[in-house]
Design an enzyme around this catalytic site. Structure first.
Site, PDB file in Angstrom:
ATOM      1  N   LYS A 109       0.828  -1.209   0.000  1.00 50.98           N
ATOM      2  CA  LYS A 109       0.000   0.000   0.000  1.00 50.98           C
ATOM      3  C   LYS A 109       0.864   1.261   0.000  1.00 50.98           C
ATOM      4  O   LYS A 109       0.513   2.266  -0.637  1.00 50.98           O
ATOM      5  CB  LYS A 109      -0.913  -0.009   1.232  1.00 50.98           C
ATOM      6  N   GLU A 161       0.776   6.773  -6.717  1.00 48.06           N
ATOM      7  CA  GLU A 161      -0.363   7.702  -6.792  1.00 48.06           C
ATOM      8  C   GLU A 161       0.110   9.149  -6.795  1.00 48.06           C
ATOM      9  O   GLU A 161      -0.379   9.976  -7.565  1.00 48.06           O
ATOM     10  CB  GLU A 161      -1.274   7.429  -5.602  1.00 48.06           C
TER      11      GLU A 161
END
Length: 313
Positions: free
Chosen positions: A181, A188
């Site tokens: 993550k 991102e």
């Protein structure tokens, strides 16, 4: 199906509780903030508790006192997660499962997994992505920890994910879920930065009067850069005045910093992610001192004009 406890009923935790309940799973929720608990009032299948002890004891009673209850944490990284895990170790019994779904550093997850194992508890770290859209569309879930613990939480993963077969993955040993993550969030940062810079360049050529919202919509269809982030960008640009109404300040949640730390730790180059993180710092005013010094240096060696604070354009 066995019930579950959801600890932390903020934006993510509350919607995850809702999605689980709508899949037929009873959720016992706890949050220290009364408003967070109140937000779930009337949600079928969700029972909120003012105390952590109350949530866990009710959950265990629903499982006829058996070990193996599942407690899922959705709390901010840091002290609140640390103190809650400590409190939970006094409430749980060997064989129970702790799923830590906040944006924690994977190094913390590895340490916490060892502490939980010493108490006979099964600990999973879970990276959760999906944001406010997860309730409707499902969440992306990456897990680390012992495989037998994953088997116990699989029904919950299948309910939270977009489909029972897709959107969740056991990634490996303790820390793997949060590590995956963390890297996801670093990527991102870079993707968001490139889109933002591209549209800034389009907007900067004033004489062309380019229709930014229409260009974003154009690129959404068969373009190489089409993505969910582009979909969100197109939606934002289509709102009249939305862009101009915002201050140019972009927060960072911490995972971008950890990703850059990891790049340094490994000696693996990640210039795009690092630059996107620096851009966020700049937007927060952290470059102001450096920029003022640059202006003073130019004035000192070249006699260049400087702009006073009250003269800034």
């Amino acid at each position: 199906m066995n019930p579950i406890a959801m600890v932390g009923l903020g934006r993510m935790g509350a919607n995850m509780a809702r999605r689980l309940a709508r899949a037929g799973i009873t959720v016992h929720g706890h949050d220290a903030a009364p408003g967070a608990r109140e937000s779930l009032k009337g949600e079928a299948g969700v029972h909120t508790h003012a105390s952590l002890d109350g949530a866990i004891s009710t959950l265990r009673a629903a499982q006829a006192g058996r070990a193996g209850v599942v407690v899922w944490l959705m709390l901010p990284a840091g002290d609140i997660t640390e103190t809650t895990l400590t409190e939970l170790q006094g409430l749980l019994v060997p064989g129970d499962v702790l799923v830590e779904g906040g944006n924690s550093n994977y190094l913390d997850s590895q340490r916490r997994a060892k502490a939980a194992a010493a108490a006979g508890l099964r600990y999973l770290d879970c990276g959760v992505s999906g944001g406010v859209w997860g309730l409707a569309n499902g969440y992306c879930l990456s897990l680390g920890g012992e495989p037998d613990a994953v088997a116990l939480v699989t029904p919950f993963l299948q309910a939270l994910a977009p489909t029972p077969q897709t959107g969740w993955l056991y990634c490996g040993a303790s820390g793997a879920g949060h590590f995956v993550k963390m890297i996801h969030n670093g990527i991102e940062y870079g993707m968001m930065q490139s889109l933002a810079e591209g549209f800034a360049l389009l907007e900067g050529r004033k004489e062309l009067a380019l229709p930014l919202a229409d260009i974003a919509e154009l690129w959404r269809h068969s373009s190489v850069v089409r993505s969910w982030l582009l979909d969100l960008t197109a939606g934002a640009l289509a709102e009249p005045g939305a862009l101009q109404a915002l201050a140019p300040h972009v927060s960072d949640s911490g995972e971008g910093r950890w990703t850059v730390d990891e790049a340094v730790r490994q000696g693996t180059p990640a210039p795009v992610i690092a630059a996107s993180l620096m851009s966020r710092f700049d937007s927060q005013g952290r470059a102001d001192t450096g920029n003022r010094l640059l202006a003073l240096m130019r004035q000192a060696f070249g006699g260049h004009a400087v702009v006073k604070r009250d003269e800034a354009p």
